[in-house]
Design a protein around this motif. Structure first.
Motif, PDB file in Angstrom:
ATOM      1  N   GLN A 179     -22.321  -6.227 -19.730  1.00 53.99           N
ATOM      2  CA  GLN A 179     -23.484  -6.794 -19.069  1.00 53.99           C
ATOM      3  C   GLN A 179     -24.705  -6.737 -19.972  1.00 53.99           C
ATOM      4  O   GLN A 179     -25.516  -7.676 -20.014  1.00 53.99           O
ATOM      5  N   LEU A 180     -24.846  -5.640 -20.720  1.00 52.21           N
ATOM      6  CA  LEU A 180     -25.937  -5.562 -21.690  1.00 52.21           C
ATOM      7  C   LEU A 180     -25.787  -6.637 -22.760  1.00 52.21           C
ATOM      8  O   LEU A 180     -26.776  -7.209 -23.229  1.00 52.21           O
ATOM      9  N   THR A 181     -24.560  -6.906 -23.162  1.00 51.58           N
ATOM     10  CA  THR A 181     -24.319  -7.949 -24.155  1.00 51.58           C
ATOM     11  C   THR A 181     -24.761  -9.313 -23.650  1.00 51.58           C
ATOM     12  O   THR A 181     -25.375 -10.097 -24.380  1.00 51.58           O
ATOM     13  N   VAL A 182     -24.458  -9.605 -22.394  1.00 48.20           N
ATOM     14  CA  VAL A 182     -24.878 -10.880 -21.810  1.00 48.20           C
ATOM     15  C   VAL A 182     -26.399 -10.991 -21.816  1.00 48.20           C
ATOM     16  O   VAL A 182     -26.974 -12.020 -22.200  1.00 48.20           O
ATOM     17  N   GLN A 183     -27.095  -9.932 -21.398  1.00 44.04           N
ATOM     18  CA  GLN A 183     -28.559  -9.952 -21.391  1.00 44.04           C
ATOM     19  C   GLN A 183     -29.115 -10.126 -22.802  1.00 44.04           C
ATOM     20  O   GLN A 183     -30.087 -10.864 -23.012  1.00 44.04           O
ATOM     21  N   LEU A 184     -28.478  -9.446 -23.761  1.00 45.63           N
ATOM     22  CA  LEU A 184     -28.948  -9.540 -25.149  1.00 45.63           C
ATOM     23  C   LEU A 184     -28.855 -10.969 -25.662  1.00 45.63           C
ATOM     24  O   LEU A 184     -29.817 -11.501 -26.253  1.00 45.63           O
ATOM     25  N   PHE A 185     -27.727 -11.626 -25.442  1.00 44.09           N
ATOM     26  CA  PHE A 185     -27.569 -12.982 -25.959  1.00 44.09           C
ATOM     27  C   PHE A 185     -28.392 -13.996 -25.159  1.00 44.09           C
ATOM     28  O   PHE A 185     -28.723 -15.066 -25.676  1.00 44.09           O
ATOM     29  N   GLN A 186     -28.731 -13.685 -23.928  1.00 38.53           N
ATOM     30  CA  GLN A 186     -29.656 -14.549 -23.201  1.00 38.53           C
ATOM     31  C   GLN A 186     -31.043 -14.492 -23.812  1.00 38.53           C
ATOM     32  O   GLN A 186     -31.741 -15.513 -23.894  1.00 38.53           O
ATOM     33  N   ILE A 187     -31.455 -13.302 -24.278  1.00 43.90           N
ATOM     34  CA  ILE A 187     -32.747 -13.179 -24.970  1.00 43.90           C
ATOM     35  C   ILE A 187     -32.714 -13.934 -26.293  1.00 43.90           C
ATOM     36  O   ILE A 187     -33.655 -14.658 -26.648  1.00 43.90           O
ATOM     37  N   VAL A 188     -31.609 -13.790 -27.036  1.00 40.15           N
ATOM     38  CA  VAL A 188     -31.475 -14.523 -28.299  1.00 40.15           C
ATOM     39  C   VAL A 188     -31.468 -16.022 -28.046  1.00 40.15           C
ATOM     40  O   VAL A 188     -32.088 -16.803 -28.773  1.00 40.15           O
ATOM     41  N   GLY A 189     -30.758 -16.449 -26.978  1.00 37.12           N
ATOM     42  CA  GLY A 189     -30.745 -17.869 -26.630  1.00 37.12           C
ATOM     43  C   GLY A 189     -32.120 -18.386 -26.267  1.00 37.12           C
ATOM     44  O   GLY A 189     -32.451 -19.546 -26.541  1.00 37.12           O
ATOM     45  N   LYS A 190     -32.958 -17.531 -25.667  1.00 37.87           N
ATOM     46  CA  LYS A 190     -34.326 -17.940 -25.339  1.00 37.87           C
ATOM     47  C   LYS A 190     -35.144 -18.183 -26.603  1.00 37.87           C
ATOM     48  O   LYS A 190     -35.928 -19.144 -26.680  1.00 37.87           O
ATOM     49  N   ILE A 191     -34.950 -17.308 -27.607  1.00 36.35           N
ATOM     50  CA  ILE A 191     -35.660 -17.504 -28.886  1.00 36.35           C
ATOM     51  C   ILE A 191     -35.196 -18.795 -29.554  1.00 36.35           C
ATOM     52  O   ILE A 191     -36.006 -19.582 -30.052  1.00 36.35           O
TER      53      ILE A 191
END
Length: 679
Positions: free
Chosen positions: A313-325
């Protein structure tokens, strides 16, 4: 924007001043001497290219040639002293041997006159009249070129200028476009001579023959790896929990399936009674090596997936932040396409020069007006120089991509107004790279190349001495391989952060690497676990691309076992698939690393006050805080379990929350320490 603080640097008068961590506007060229060295190295590559083009003829390997210096399937230029050379062979694409049933080999050359013909005889020809009729009906002359069709039965020398009778039924074969006899007895003799010739070839020419024999499959598999890489880019851009589980399931399936297929193919080849060629025996050895390596990788990755399953779940949140950038800089997704096109152009150029080097030789006429090609001296040294050029230039192209992405991410991060990003950050980053920091990319890629060359040398020595060495020598070689691989992996990690630091401060490679190591070391406890999770998922993506591409190659090459070293093309396909996946997924990898480095710099140089506010998004700050709390909670639970089982002195935790460090002291010990002492 001014950011002050961070690491201190010495000024000209010897006074230590703080490092200014900020994207500078006034830059200077960095590592200029390394850029000049790279230009000189490429001058040597251009010399080798010109030499290969002038002295080599790659078409001889691709199309085949006759005994008179004519390449089949194209127009030819005359060779001095060879009256039958220089003919138009556009419609004559196949190599036909006059004495296909009684071949002899001398000095890696088949002792029979070879001709270019338009078609191979589909039926056995028993007389000169049959040869004449075949030539008139099919337009394919099986006698020497200076003998007219009407003279087949009249010329007294026709028996010497025409093939030995009877001419067996033949079939065109993809290896060098030869007409292979289908008569069992003739085929046995033909194959035995060809087996001896292939077995006595050196490794360099075996690799060339393997690449040429499977060139269409290699090209198709490269495009398959491209499709897989593009799919993964879209998956990571719009990642969700379901997609992460799907990716992991596919990776697990791919690893298990590829390992099973490799062991099955090894068993099938090992028990095949028709395995006579040395190349086929090498296929069996390499298949065993592939199977063992794939099994080890499968076990290790499955263990890591099992250990890290609770942090998905942390991985999903992390890549959502990267996707936002990346969503703020959408053109970053197109950056790998340009890199891929440049790499493809360079690889095509490199292979073309390699093929030309493999055929570099001087044409010399012999008795009877025939032509032989003598290999030139120094070709092996040129091939090694050319191979170093492949590694260094490929790494340089990838380093340029990393610096471009890092520069765009730095510009986006250090922007106060997130809703109004800087115009054209990618183009701005490219212009800064080409104007100031190409030398830094050259130096970083050269260090990677330096670590790869000893591995390649050790691999060749291992192959040369493998029949004489003992168990200790094998263990020593493997330890050296592992040592160089570990150093290369660490160097890649620091190179990436050095490029980001160069994009921020405009400093040279060594200074940037030193500053990056310092800032990362101070924040390692806070960011190391987060970075490892993201890098592991991206690594699984690369494994996915390589696994399914290699699986496609296994299935394709398994249907073409005859007379080709397909293990080397398969290894080349796996290497290209890894480079493609690395090129495309580096968008997320470099963005992730640059984001964490910028975050560490932000926390180091700002305090969140009105005078020095943070640049970080609230979403990223909340994510890092939650991750650190989760890590601390796990440490507390593990230590509480330890305390419950411990008899004697009670341990009281003293926690420094800023760095996530927990120190336990006995309850009867009173330690009076200031906060500065804990720092």
């Amino acid at each position: 924007m001014e950011q002050r603080g961070g690491r201190r640097q010495d000024s000209e008068d010897g006074v230590s001043e703080p490092r200014e961590w900020r994207p500078v506007t006034q830059r200077t060229c960095t590592d200029t001497l390394w850029l000049l060295l790279f230009f000189l190295f490429w001058a040597g590559l251009m010399f080798i290219t010109g030499y290969a083009v002038m002295a080599g003829a790659a078409e001889r390997l691709v199309l085949g040639y006759d005994s008179f210096g004519n390449i089949c399937g194209r127009k030819n230029t005359p060779v001095e002293g060879a009256p039958l050379s220089g003919q138009d062979m556009t419609n004559k694409k196949y190599v036909f041997l006059l004495n296909s049933c009684s071949l002899e080999m001398q000095s890696l050359k088949i002792g029979s006159v070879s001709l270019c013909v338009s078609s191979c005889p589909q039926e056995q020809l028993n007389s000169l009249e049959d040869l004449q009729s075949f030539a008139r009906n099919n337009g394919s002359c099986l006698c020497v070129y200076n003998l007219n069709i009407s003279s087949y039965t009249l010329n007294p020398k026709a028996a010497e200028l025409c093939p030995t009778l009877p001419v067996p039924r033949s079939k065109s074969f993809p290896l060098l476009n030869r007409c292979v006899p289908q008569n069992p007895e003739c085929y046995s003799k033909y194959a035995s001579v060809l087996i001896r010739m292939v077995n006595e070839m050196d490794v360099f020419h075996r690799i060339l023959s393997g690449i040429l024999a499977g060139r269409d499959t290699v090209i198709g598999l490269s495009f398959l790896a491209l499709a897989f890489s593009l799919t993964l880019v879209l998956v990571f851009r719009f990642i969700r929990t379901l997609l992460v589980h799907t990716l992991i399931a596919l990776v697990v399936f791919g690893l298990l399936f590829v390992s099973g297929v490799l062991w099955w193919l090894y068993y099938d080849y090992r028990n095949d009674p028709s395995t006579e060629l040395e190349t086929e025996k090498e296929n069996v050895k390499f298949l065993l090596g592939y199977a063992i390596f794939s099994t080890i990788v499968t076990v290790v990755l499955l263990s890591l997936i099992l250990v890290l399953r609770k942090r998905l779940q942390l991985t999903v949140q992390l890549f959502q932040i990267v996707g936002k950038i990346i969503g703020r800089i959408p053109f970053l997704l197109f950056q790998p396409l340009w890199t891929f096109l440049i790499l493809i152009v360079f690889w095509v150029f490199w292979v073309a020069v390699l093929l030309s080097l493999g055929t570099a030789g001087t044409a010399q006429t012999t008795s009877g007006g025939q032509v032989e090609y003598r290999a030139l001296s120094g070709i092996s040294y040129m091939a090694w120089y050319h191979f170093v050029g492949l590694i260094w230039t490929s790494e340089f192209i990838l380093a340029c991509q990393q610096m471009t992405i890092a520069g765009a991410v730095v510009t986006c991060y250090f922007n106060r107004n997130k809703n109004s990003p800087s115009p054209h950050p990618v183009l701005s980053s490219v212009s800064v790279l080409f104007c100031y920091h190409l030398g830094t990319a050259v130096k970083g890629s050269f260090l990677i190349t330096i670590l790869r060359i000893p591995r390649i040398v050790l691999f060749n020595l291992y192959n040369i001495l493998k029949q004489k060495e003992g168990a200790c020598a094998k263990c020593l070689f493997k330890c050296c391989f592992c040592w160089f691989w570990c150093h290369e992996s660490c160097l890649r990690y620091f190179n990436q952060h050095a490029y980001t630091t160069t994009a921020i401060n405009g400093t040279n490679f060594c200074t940037s690497a030193k500053d990056a190591v310092f800032i990362l070391a101070k924040n390692s406890a806070r960011l190391a676990s987060l970075s490892c999770i993201g890098d592991f998922i991206l690594f699984l993506g690369k494994v996915f691309v390589v696994c399914f591409t290699v699986f496609g190659g296994l299935m394709a090459f398994n249907y073409h076992r005859e007379l080709q070293t397909w293990v080397v093309p398969l290894l080349l396909v796996g290497f290209f698939a890894y480079l493609m996946s690395r090129s495309f997924l580096s968008v997320f990898e470099v963005t992730l690393g640059a984001m964490f480095l910028c975050f560490a710099i932000d926390m180091e140089t700002n305090d969140g006050s009105a005078e020095k506010p943070y640049f970080v998004d609230q979403e990223l700050l909340t994510f890092v805080s939650q991750s650190n709390k989760l890590t601390e909670g796990r440490k507390h639970r593990s230590m509480r379990s330890f305390q419950d089982n411990e008899d004697g002195t009670e341990l009281q935790p003293m926690v420094r929350r800023e760095c996530g460090i927990c120190i336990y002291l006995p309850a009867n010990v009173f330690a009076f320490m200031s906060q500065e002492e804990w720092m």
